[in-house]
Write a protein that holds these residues in place. Structure first.
Motif, PDB file in Angstrom:
ATOM      1  N   PRO A  68       3.944  -0.001   1.215  1.00 56.20           N
ATOM      2  CA  PRO A  68       3.901  -1.364   0.683  1.00 56.20           C
ATOM      3  C   PRO A  68       4.278  -1.410  -0.795  1.00 56.20           C
ATOM      4  O   PRO A  68       3.429  -1.351  -1.673  1.00 56.20           O
ATOM      5  N   GLY A  69       5.562  -1.485  -1.055  1.00 61.76           N
ATOM      6  CA  GLY A  69       6.035  -1.501  -2.425  1.00 61.76           C
ATOM      7  C   GLY A  69       6.275  -0.092  -2.940  1.00 61.76           C
ATOM      8  O   GLY A  69       5.885   0.895  -2.326  1.00 61.76           O
ATOM      9  N   PRO A  70       6.934   0.031  -4.078  1.00 63.47           N
ATOM     10  CA  PRO A  70       7.322   1.352  -4.591  1.00 63.47           C
ATOM     11  C   PRO A  70       6.148   2.214  -5.047  1.00 63.47           C
ATOM     12  O   PRO A  70       6.283   3.431  -5.148  1.00 63.47           O
ATOM     13  N   TRP A  71       4.993   1.616  -5.316  1.00 61.09           N
ATOM     14  CA  TRP A  71       3.888   2.352  -5.911  1.00 61.09           C
ATOM     15  C   TRP A  71       2.890   2.906  -4.899  1.00 61.09           C
ATOM     16  O   TRP A  71       2.042   3.717  -5.274  1.00 61.09           O
ATOM     17  N   LEU A  72       2.976   2.479  -3.652  1.00 61.90           N
ATOM     18  CA  LEU A  72       1.958   2.857  -2.672  1.00 61.90           C
ATOM     19  C   LEU A  72       2.589   3.428  -1.416  1.00 61.90           C
ATOM     20  O   LEU A  72       3.623   2.940  -0.954  1.00 61.90           O
ATOM     21  N   ARG A  73       1.937   4.449  -0.846  1.00 59.09           N
ATOM     22  CA  ARG A  73       2.415   5.066   0.380  1.00 59.09           C
ATOM     23  C   ARG A  73       1.299   5.015   1.435  1.00 59.09           C
ATOM     24  O   ARG A  73       0.156   5.360   1.149  1.00 59.09           O
ATOM     25  N   ARG A  74       1.679   4.602   2.633  1.00 55.11           N
ATOM     26  CA  ARG A  74       0.759   4.645   3.772  1.00 55.11           C
ATOM     27  C   ARG A  74       1.391   5.586   4.796  1.00 55.11           C
ATOM     28  O   ARG A  74       2.343   5.231   5.481  1.00 55.11           O
ATOM     29  N   TYR A  75       0.865   6.795   4.886  1.00 54.97           N
ATOM     30  CA  TYR A  75       1.472   7.813   5.742  1.00 54.97           C
ATOM     31  C   TYR A  75       1.076   7.674   7.202  1.00 54.97           C
ATOM     32  O   TYR A  75       1.759   8.186   8.086  1.00 54.97           O
ATOM     33  N   HIS A  76      -0.032   7.020   7.471  1.00 57.05           N
ATOM     34  CA  HIS A  76      -0.516   6.838   8.832  1.00 57.05           C
ATOM     35  C   HIS A  76      -0.965   5.389   8.991  1.00 57.05           C
ATOM     36  O   HIS A  76      -1.499   4.787   8.065  1.00 57.05           O
ATOM     37  N   GLY A  77      -0.739   4.822  10.151  1.00 52.63           N
ATOM     38  CA  GLY A  77      -1.108   3.433  10.357  1.00 52.63           C
ATOM     39  C   GLY A  77      -2.588   3.192  10.152  1.00 52.63           C
ATOM     40  O   GLY A  77      -3.433   4.023  10.507  1.00 52.63           O
ATOM     41  N   ALA A  78      -2.911   2.056   9.575  1.00 51.61           N
ATOM     42  CA  ALA A  78      -4.313   1.701   9.352  1.00 51.61           C
ATOM     43  C   ALA A  78      -4.933   1.230  10.664  1.00 51.61           C
ATOM     44  O   ALA A  78      -4.271   0.589  11.483  1.00 51.61           O
ATOM     45  N   PRO A  79      -6.205   1.558  10.904  1.00 52.45           N
ATOM     46  CA  PRO A  79      -6.870   1.049  12.111  1.00 52.45           C
ATOM     47  C   PRO A  79      -6.963  -0.467  12.074  1.00 52.45           C
ATOM     48  O   PRO A  79      -6.978  -1.081  10.999  1.00 52.45           O
ATOM     49  N   ALA A  80      -7.011  -1.078  13.246  1.00 45.71           N
ATOM     50  CA  ALA A  80      -7.035  -2.538  13.330  1.00 45.71           C
ATOM     51  C   ALA A  80      -8.211  -3.121  12.552  1.00 45.71           C
ATOM     52  O   ALA A  80      -8.094  -4.178  11.934  1.00 45.71           O
ATOM     53  N   ARG A  81      -9.345  -2.439  12.618  1.00 49.40           N
ATOM     54  CA  ARG A  81     -10.518  -2.890  11.875  1.00 49.40           C
ATOM     55  C   ARG A  81     -10.940  -1.800  10.902  1.00 49.40           C
ATOM     56  O   ARG A  81     -11.987  -1.173  11.080  1.00 49.40           O
ATOM     57  N   ALA A  82     -10.121  -1.588   9.902  1.00 49.86           N
ATOM     58  CA  ALA A  82     -10.412  -0.546   8.914  1.00 49.86           C
ATOM     59  C   ALA A  82     -11.739  -0.824   8.224  1.00 49.86           C
ATOM     60  O   ALA A  82     -12.026  -1.953   7.823  1.00 49.86           O
ATOM     61  N   ALA A  83     -12.564   0.223   8.099  1.00 50.33           N
ATOM     62  CA  ALA A  83     -13.868   0.063   7.472  1.00 50.33           C
ATOM     63  C   ALA A  83     -13.753  -0.139   5.966  1.00 50.33           C
ATOM     64  O   ALA A  83     -14.668  -0.681   5.331  1.00 50.33           O
ATOM     65  N   ALA A  84     -12.637   0.298   5.391  1.00 48.10           N
ATOM     66  CA  ALA A  84     -12.437   0.168   3.940  1.00 48.10           C
ATOM     67  C   ALA A  84     -10.979   0.486   3.635  1.00 48.10           C
ATOM     68  O   ALA A  84     -10.247   1.030   4.464  1.00 48.10           O
ATOM     69  N   THR A  85     -10.571   0.137   2.421  1.00 48.57           N
ATOM     70  CA  THR A  85      -9.295   0.595   1.876  1.00 48.57           C
ATOM     71  C   THR A  85      -9.590   1.717   0.898  1.00 48.57           C
ATOM     72  O   THR A  85     -10.434   1.557   0.008  1.00 48.57           O
ATOM     73  N   LEU A  86      -8.929   2.851   1.071  1.00 47.66           N
ATOM     74  CA  LEU A  86      -9.104   3.999   0.181  1.00 47.66           C
ATOM     75  C   LEU A  86      -7.790   4.259  -0.539  1.00 47.66           C
ATOM     76  O   LEU A  86      -6.771   4.554   0.088  1.00 47.66           O
ATOM     77  N   VAL A  87      -7.805   4.129  -1.859  1.00 46.51           N
ATOM     78  CA  VAL A  87      -6.609   4.349  -2.674  1.00 46.51           C
ATOM     79  C   VAL A  87      -6.757   5.680  -3.403  1.00 46.51           C
ATOM     80  O   VAL A  87      -7.759   5.902  -4.097  1.00 46.51           O
ATOM     81  N   CYS A  88      -5.753   6.560  -3.265  1.00 51.63           N
ATOM     82  CA  CYS A  88      -5.816   7.913  -3.806  1.00 51.63           C
ATOM     83  C   CYS A  88      -4.794   8.095  -4.930  1.00 51.63           C
ATOM     84  O   CYS A  88      -3.612   7.787  -4.749  1.00 51.63           O
ATOM     85  N   PHE A  89      -5.245   8.622  -6.052  1.00 51.15           N
ATOM     86  CA  PHE A  89      -4.425   8.785  -7.251  1.00 51.15           C
ATOM     87  C   PHE A  89      -4.162  10.266  -7.503  1.00 51.15           C
ATOM     88  O   PHE A  89      -5.100  11.046  -7.668  1.00 51.15           O
ATOM     89  N   PRO A  90      -2.885  10.704  -7.572  1.00 53.10           N
ATOM     90  CA  PRO A  90      -2.574  12.130  -7.748  1.00 53.10           C
ATOM     91  C   PRO A  90      -2.787  12.639  -9.170  1.00 53.10           C
ATOM     92  O   PRO A  90      -2.941  11.869 -10.127  1.00 53.10           O
ATOM     93  N   HIS A  91      -2.744  13.944  -9.286  1.00 57.43           N
ATOM     94  CA  HIS A  91      -2.886  14.677 -10.534  1.00 57.43           C
ATOM     95  C   HIS A  91      -1.551  14.730 -11.281  1.00 57.43           C
ATOM     96  O   HIS A  91      -0.530  14.264 -10.784  1.00 57.43           O
ATOM     97  N   ALA A  92      -1.570  15.326 -12.462  1.00 55.91           N
ATOM     98  CA  ALA A  92      -0.347  15.498 -13.253  1.00 55.91           C
ATOM     99  C   ALA A  92       0.637  16.380 -12.502  1.00 55.91           C
ATOM    100  O   ALA A  92       0.292  17.462 -12.041  1.00 55.91           O
ATOM    101  N   GLY A  93       1.873  15.904 -12.374  1.00 57.61           N
ATOM    102  CA  GLY A  93       2.897  16.622 -11.638  1.00 57.61           C
ATOM    103  C   GLY A  93       2.828  16.412 -10.148  1.00 57.61           C
ATOM    104  O   GLY A  93       3.691  16.869  -9.413  1.00 57.61           O
TER     105      GLY A  93
END
Length: 268
Positions: free
Chosen positions: A19-44
């Motif tokens: 969804p946009g250049p800044w976010l990646r969803r590698y696996h489909g979200a469940p129909a009733r996802a319990a939460a949204t989890l956003v993960c931020f990588p390390h340097a490099g």
């Protein structure tokens, strides 16, 4: 999982949905996802660092991994010059793209911990979209203890030696001169952004904070991680795992159990 990321096409399947250049969803979200989890990588690092975590956690959450500019499919874009620049842009992206009808949790490792922290604060200031209900800060001393260790000013080979010391980089892949020249500017720019980061006095988030570290991390002590308690207006806890700076590569099962133990109780 390694600290250094290959360009696009270098060892990872491209995202199922981004969804946009800044976010990646590698696996489909469940129909009733319990939460949204956003993960931020390390340097490099890149979004694909979290692919193994997404593979497991996407059964219950909508897992989004942040893709900073200057790497993989964004390798032609200039890297961000500061944590503040990353946080402002990511806050706007998340405010526009993350639903407000389910809990929101952030997980950031190393540089990603301070980027996630400042993104959470930027969302709180915006007041026009969702704000995190939980922040998990991994492998990073508390913001008030940030300092410039001069790593971004090291010569290339010395910088590479520092990455090797942290234990998250397969340095053999950088023996290719072309790849070395492609990847090192991104690593250097990320270290500059995080080493020049200075938080505001008394900077806090409103949500609970969980700090996670490896007990043999050469960059973060338990005391430095425990100082994250001063950066939340809510509850704080510390979890120490066996391992070094990239403990989460070897302790995936335990880290996932920690994530779910804190995210599952969140209520919309």
């Amino acid at each position: 999982m390694t600290a250094t990321s290959l360009p696009a096409g270098g060892g990872r399947t491209l995202p199922l949905d981004h969804p946009g250049p800044w976010l990646r969803r590698y696996h489909g979200a469940p129909a009733r996802a319990a939460a949204t989890l956003v993960c931020f990588p390390h340097a490099g690092g890149s979004a694909s660092f979290y692919y193994p975590y997404s593979e497991v956690l996407s059964a219950r959450y909508d897992v989004l991994a942040v893709q900073y500019p200057g790497r993989q499919d964004r390798h032609r874009e200039p890297c961000a010059e500061s944590v503040a620049e990353l946080a402002r842009t990511l806050a706007a992206e998340l405010a526009a793209r993350v639903p407000a009808d389910r809990p929101l949790a952030f997980f950031g490792h190393s540089m990603g911990a301070v980027v996630g922290f400042e993104t959470a604060r930027a969302l709180e200031r915006l007041g026009t979209g969702p704000t995190p209900d939980l922040f998990l800060a991994s492998g990073r001393r508390a913001p008030a203890l940030s300092r410039d260790d001069g790593i971004h000013r090291l010569a290339d080979r010395a910088l590479l030696a520092e990455l090797q010391r942290l234990g998250g980089t397969d340095v053999r892949m950088l023996e290719d001169p072309e790849l070395f020249q492609l990847v090192m500017p991104t690593i250097r720019a990320d270290f500059k952004a995080v080493e020049t980061y200075v938080p505001e006095d008394g900077a806090r988030v409103r949500c609970p904070v969980v700090a996670l570290i490896g007990d043999a991390d050469p960059r973060v002590t338990a005391e430095q991680a425990a100082a994250w308690r001063d950066h939340t207006a809510a509850d704080f806890s510390l979890r120490v795992f066996p391992g070094g700076h990239f403990y989460l590569a070897d302790r995936q099962r335990e880290v996932i159990a920690t994530i779910t133990a804190h995210v599952d109780p969140l209520k919309a």
